[in-house]
Design a protein around this motif. Structure first.
Motif, PDB file in Angstrom:
ATOM      1  N   VAL A 148      42.420  48.152  48.216  1.00 14.29           N
ATOM      2  CA  VAL A 148      42.560  48.737  46.888  1.00 14.29           C
ATOM      3  C   VAL A 148      42.376  50.246  47.001  1.00 14.29           C
ATOM      4  CG1 VAL A 148      41.524  48.893  44.586  1.00 14.29           C
ATOM      5  CG2 VAL A 148      41.751  46.668  45.689  1.00 14.29           C
ATOM      6  N   VAL A 149      43.187  51.000  46.271  1.00 16.46           N
ATOM      7  CA  VAL A 149      42.999  52.442  46.173  1.00 16.46           C
ATOM      8  C   VAL A 149      42.227  52.716  44.884  1.00 16.46           C
ATOM      9  CG1 VAL A 149      44.106  54.686  46.009  1.00 16.46           C
ATOM     10  CG2 VAL A 149      45.124  52.902  47.442  1.00 16.46           C
ATOM     11  N   LEU A 150      41.028  53.265  45.021  1.00 20.33           N
ATOM     12  CA  LEU A 150      40.174  53.551  43.877  1.00 20.33           C
ATOM     13  C   LEU A 150      40.675  54.782  43.131  1.00 20.33           C
ATOM     14  CD1 LEU A 150      36.701  52.914  45.542  1.00 20.33           C
ATOM     15  CD2 LEU A 150      38.076  51.331  44.165  1.00 20.33           C
ATOM     16  N   PRO A 151      40.208  55.014  41.907  1.00 22.08           N
ATOM     17  CA  PRO A 151      40.697  56.145  41.118  1.00 22.08           C
ATOM     18  C   PRO A 151      40.557  57.503  41.806  1.00 22.08           C
ATOM     19  CG  PRO A 151      39.504  54.635  39.711  1.00 22.08           C
ATOM     20  CD  PRO A 151      39.324  54.125  41.110  1.00 22.08           C
ATOM     21  N   LEU A 171      38.781  46.463  35.242  1.00 24.01           N
ATOM     22  CA  LEU A 171      39.342  45.120  35.140  1.00 24.01           C
ATOM     23  C   LEU A 171      40.676  45.013  35.878  1.00 24.01           C
ATOM     24  CD1 LEU A 171      38.525  44.248  31.415  1.00 24.01           C
ATOM     25  CD2 LEU A 171      37.705  43.018  33.440  1.00 24.01           C
ATOM     26  N   SER A 172      41.432  46.093  35.915  1.00 25.01           N
ATOM     27  CA  SER A 172      42.711  46.054  36.620  1.00 25.01           C
ATOM     28  C   SER A 172      42.528  46.010  38.131  1.00 25.01           C
ATOM     29  CB  SER A 172      43.558  47.273  36.232  1.00 25.01           C
ATOM     30  OG  SER A 172      43.023  48.475  36.779  1.00 25.01           O
ATOM     31  N   LEU A 173      41.394  46.516  38.620  1.00 24.06           N
ATOM     32  CA  LEU A 173      41.142  46.580  40.063  1.00 24.06           C
ATOM     33  C   LEU A 173      40.345  45.395  40.595  1.00 24.06           C
ATOM     34  CD1 LEU A 173      40.117  50.364  40.350  1.00 24.06           C
ATOM     35  CD2 LEU A 173      42.327  49.354  40.967  1.00 24.06           C
ATOM     36  N   LEU A 174      39.580  44.756  39.734  1.00 21.27           N
ATOM     37  CA  LEU A 174      38.643  43.722  40.187  1.00 21.27           C
ATOM     38  C   LEU A 174      39.279  42.572  40.966  1.00 21.27           C
ATOM     39  CD1 LEU A 174      35.850  42.979  37.565  1.00 21.27           C
ATOM     40  CD2 LEU A 174      35.625  43.857  39.884  1.00 21.27           C
ATOM     41  N   LEU A 179      29.304  50.504  33.711  1.00 21.18           N
ATOM     42  CA  LEU A 179      28.015  51.100  34.056  1.00 21.18           C
ATOM     43  C   LEU A 179      27.864  51.261  35.566  1.00 21.18           C
ATOM     44  CD1 LEU A 179      25.406  51.970  32.498  1.00 21.18           C
ATOM     45  CD2 LEU A 179      24.516  49.690  32.953  1.00 21.18           C
ATOM     46  N   ARG A 180      28.735  50.586  36.325  1.00 20.95           N
ATOM     47  CA  ARG A 180      28.634  50.556  37.786  1.00 20.95           C
ATOM     48  C   ARG A 180      29.924  51.095  38.409  1.00 20.95           C
ATOM     49  NH1 ARG A 180      26.585  46.109  35.247  1.00 20.95           N
ATOM     50  NH2 ARG A 180      24.785  45.020  36.133  1.00 20.95           N
ATOM     51  N   PRO A 181      29.856  51.642  39.614  1.00 20.77           N
ATOM     52  CA  PRO A 181      31.092  51.886  40.357  1.00 20.77           C
ATOM     53  C   PRO A 181      31.807  50.559  40.548  1.00 20.77           C
ATOM     54  CG  PRO A 181      29.232  52.990  41.407  1.00 20.77           C
ATOM     55  CD  PRO A 181      28.659  52.087  40.348  1.00 20.77           C
ATOM     56  N   VAL A 182      33.103  50.530  40.360  1.00 19.51           N
ATOM     57  CA  VAL A 182      33.823  49.256  40.333  1.00 19.51           C
ATOM     58  C   VAL A 182      33.727  48.513  41.665  1.00 19.51           C
ATOM     59  CG1 VAL A 182      36.044  50.340  40.924  1.00 19.51           C
ATOM     60  CG2 VAL A 182      35.992  48.130  39.741  1.00 19.51           C
TER      61      VAL A 182
END
Length: 268
Positions: A146-149, A134-137, A79-82
């Protein structure tokens, strides 16, 4: 086996006609004074009944207590931007002294998709986006780059300890998600007799990912109204392999639910 006992904070309700909205500070203090192990906040933007913001509630509970764990029960991560979710999680870890438990779910369809549309998030893609988040958290919460999508590179500061993750959901896909990304799995209303098969399945799934066996948390276990009988039932949960139960509130008078939980805790 020791069984942890948690309880839902008075921040929402399944019944729109009987909203359970109480004093989160007083509830958290009472839970801690009663020797309970954790307090939990439900999460949504627009649910089928009134609901408070989970992160604000958990920050309030953390500020009012010293020992008890605080938990999302469960955070709708998609529901939120990661990156924003990671900022909330890291900050809660910081202000609580690493007492956070991160329950994660994809949302009950009974609430509809209004909250998702209001947040500009895809209801249909919530499962995929949950896996992605979950893979980025872990790296985001820890403050690592971290590189976001969308290709954006970000490092949050300050970093924090990644809390234990519990994934909720009765479907096989949810249990596989738990095995891939989490330390535990959350089920609602599971009977002690049903736990053994799930423990075996979760262990096999975790082994596929090269990860250790998962813990099992049962939310709203069906219990007798007599504290002694309820304590015996909870002992059966522990013997079956559950690590934690989280008790739901019986109605708007949330104090009664907390007093009941305290009586059970005394008898275990």
């Amino acid at each position: 086996m020791t069984l942890e006992i948690g309880i839902i904070l008075p921040t929402s309700t399944p019944d729109p006609a009987k909203p359970i909205l109480g004093d989160a500070r007083a509830a958290a203090r009472l839970a801690e004074a009663s020797g309970l192990d954790s307090v939990w906040s439900t999460d949504h933007l627009v649910a089928s009944a009134p609901i408070l913001d989970s992160t604000v509630v958990l920050a309030t509970a953390a500020a009012a207590t010293d020992r008890i764990r605080i938990g999302y029960g469960v955070m709708l991560l998609a529901l939120r931007p990661v990156a924003w979710a990671a900022k909330q999680i890291a900050t809660l870890q910081y202000v609580s002294g690493d007492r956070l438990i991160l329950g994660v779910g994809t949302g009950n369809p009974a609430h509809g998709d209004v909250g998702w549309r209001a947040a500009g998030a895809s209801f249909a893609e919530r499962g995929r986006r949950t896996d992605e988040a979950l893979s980025l958290l872990p790296d985001l919460v820890a403050g690592r780059p971290v590189v976001l999508p969308d290709g954006t590179e970000v490092a949050l500061a300050p970093g924090a300890t990644m809390p234990p993750v519990l994934v909720a959901g009765d479907a096989e896909r949810a249990r596989r998600r738990a095995a891939a990304y989490a330390e535990g799995w959350v089920a609602i209303g599971l009977e002690p007799s049903e736990i053994g098969a799930h423990v075996a399945e979760l262990s096999a799934l975790a082994a596929e990912y090269g990860r250790p066996p998962l813990t099992v948390t049962v939310v709203a276990p069906p219990l007798a109204t007599d504290p002694g009988q309820a304590a015996e039932q909870l002992s059966a949960y522990a013997e079956a392999g559950a690590a934690r139960v989280v008790l739901a509130l019986p109605g708007p008078e949330w104090q009664a639910g907390y007093e009941f939980a305290a009586k059970i805790k005394e008898q275990l």
